[in-house]
Each structure stands twice: as C-alpha cells, then as structure tokens.
Design an enzyme around this catalytic site. Structure first.
Site: not given
Ligand code: NDP
Length: 264
Positions: A15, A60, A157, A161, A194
């Site tokens: 997602r 991961v 966090y 990062k 998201t």
């Molecule tokens: P989401 O929470 O929407 O998606 C993250 C996905 O990562 C989920 O499907 C989740 O699965 C999966 N996940 C969590 N833990 C693990 C793991 N141990 N191994 C594999 N998959 C895992 O996050 P975003 O799309 O918003 O964020 C993506 C990246 O961007 C992240 O690193 C976030 O920190 C970074 N980011 C996002 C920002 C934002 O505003 N959205 C801003 C700055 C950085 P599950 O649902 O099962 O936990």
C-alpha cells in the site's frame, strides 16, 4: 519505458508509497517484486499490475527473508537491478504510545529502529550482494524529512530516518570504492497522504481540521501524493541518474526550504 527490463524489489509495497512506486516502475517497463508483511494486500497489489509483477513476503527485519526474496529474484530473473527500501513504521500504529525522548519506552524505540534502520541495513547488504556480479544497480532508501530535523514527539522515528540518510551515504561510498556502479540515494518525503497517516488523522468532523493543521506550515499547503514520490524514485532508478549517488532528495512541498517567518 525508462526502466525497461530492470528487475526491481520494493519493500512495504502492499500500500501507500511502496505500492505507488511499484505501479510507476511497472508502467516504465520494469519487472517488480512487491514485498510486504501484508500478504493479502500485497498479492492484490501485485495481481493488479499484471505479468510484470509478483508478490513475495519479506519482513525487512529478518535476514532470512531477505536471503529468500533476493535469491528468488536472482533465480527467476537472473539479476536484480533496483532495490527500494521503502517499508517503515512511525511507532504510532498500535495507538497512543509515547514517543517523545522523555517518555518513550526502550522496547518501542527498538521496534521502530528494527524496521526502519535494521531493515534498510539488511536491504542494502543483500542488494549489494545481488548487484555485485553485474557491477551496477540502484538502491533507493526512503528516509523522511524527519531524518533531517528533530521531531519532538517522534524520537525513534526521527532517529531511525536520520540514520538511514547517513547509511545511504556510507553505502554509496563503499560501492564506489569497490569500483562498482551501484548507486545509493535517499528520498526525504514529508506529509504524503497514505494509510500511515490514519492513526494521526482519525475519523469524524475533526479529521479535516487535523489535515489542515498538518500542512499549515507547508508552503504548498497540501499533502503530497504517493505518485509524486514514485516519480522521484523512477528518476533515481533510471539510467538518467547514473552520476547521482550518496545524494538526498527532499520532496516536501517546500517545508524544509526555509522559515515561515517573513519580514515586516
Ligand atoms: P504505509 O504505512 O502506508 O505503508 C507501509 C507498508 O510497509 C505497509 O504495507 C506495512 O505493512 C509495511 N511494513 C511495515 N513493517 C514492515 C516490515 N517489517 N517488513 C515489511 N513491510 C513492512 O506507509 P507509507 O507508504 O506512508 O510510507 C512508506 C515509507 O515512506 C516509510 O518508510 C515512511 O516512513 C516513509 N515516509 C512516509 C511519509 C508520509 O507522509 N506518508 C513521509 C516521510 C517518509 P503492514 O500494514 O502489514 O504493517
């Protein structure tokens, strides 16, 4: 077709930003392994992308999962060109746990670092292993604007990062010193709408007000879209970026460009 034939692995791709990156990469001609913990949504996301995508479970934090997923790509496709270390957690997923530097619990601090930092360390390690035979590749680490400034209420966090930002540069230097054309760069998004935001935005009449409050200090005054981050990842993955390594690219609606204070 800026990524034609390139074999890619994206973490956290069920997602959000990871799913958008997978979509954009397939649209540019890549074959993408979408990986995640969420098998149901991961399979659905991969299925929607057609024959140039497949799902693999990859936590991961687990080195055995990394070995399996990377070895699968190598045995099925013969190589791995791009790894996007996108999976990340804020620590707020489980509800209202304190994450400030005074009250955060050690186990919560460690859990955030296990995913956000250990996960990226393992991703880079196995990406280099897989890319070494070809001698080239692109590793893209999704850090955050929180890796560039402190965040009072999200200590783990922000710390994790910031470490991702620095490790990216170490990986870039290591690969270059080995004579490898394996590039490693970090992307620093802020306020991308998201599912990650759901625990913070909540439901009901207050949701709109909270959304406005979160982007009040952002010059463009809106949330970013996952597709906007994906466009940057496409650039870094492509052969247009062969001289970019160890770099950090912000995508934050101007948030870090300066202060909101104006003269007069
Ligand atoms: P989401 O929470 O929407 O998606 C993250 C996905 O990562 C989920 O499907 C989740 O699965 C999966 N996940 C969590 N833990 C693990 C793991 N141990 N191994 C594999 N998959 C895992 O996050 P975003 O799309 O918003 O964020 C993506 C990246 O961007 C992240 O690193 C976030 O920190 C970074 N980011 C996002 C920002 C934002 O505003 N959205 C801003 C700055 C950085 P599950 O649902 O099962 O936990």
């Amino acid at each position: 077709m800026r990524l034609a034939q390139k074999v890619t692995l994206v973490t956290g791709a069920a997602r959000g930003i990871g799913a958008a990156i997978a979509r954009a990469f397939v649209a540019e001609g890549a074959f993408v392994y979408l990986t995640d913990l969420d098998d149901e949504n991961g399979n659905a996301a991969a299925g929607a992308l057609g024959p140039n995508a497949a799902y693999a479970r990859l936590d991961v934090r687990e080195e055995a999962d990394w070995r399996d997923a990377v070895d699968r790509a190598l045995s099925e496709r013969g190589r791995l060109d791009i790894v996007v270390n996108n999976a990340g957690i804020t620590g707020f997923e489980a509800g209202a746990t304190a994450h400030d530097p005074e009250h955060a619990r050690l186990e919560d601090w460690r859990a955030v670092h296990a995913t956000n930092l250990d996960g990226v360390f393992l991703g880079c390690k196995h990406a280099i292993r897989a890319m070494r035979p070809a001698g080239a590749g692109s590793i893209i680490n999704i850090s955050s604007r929180s890796g560039l400034v402190g965040i009072a209420g999200a200590a783990a966090y922000a710390s994790s990062k910031a470490a991702v930002r620095n490790h990216t540069k170490t990986v870039a230097l290591w690969c270059a010193a080995q004579g490898l054309a394996i590039r490693c760069n970090s992307i620093h998004p802020a306020a991308i709408l998201t599912p990650m935001w759901e625990p913070m935005l909540g439901e009901g009449p207050e949701r709109e007000r909270r959304m406005e409050a979160f982007v009040r200090d952002t010059p463009l005054r809106r949330f970013g879209r996952p597709e906007e981050v994906a466009a940057l990842a496409v650039l870094l993955a492509s052969d247009e970026a062969t001289y970019i390594t160890g770099a950090e690219l912000n995508i934050d609606g101007g948030l870090l460009a300066g202060s909101a204070a104006s003269p007069g």
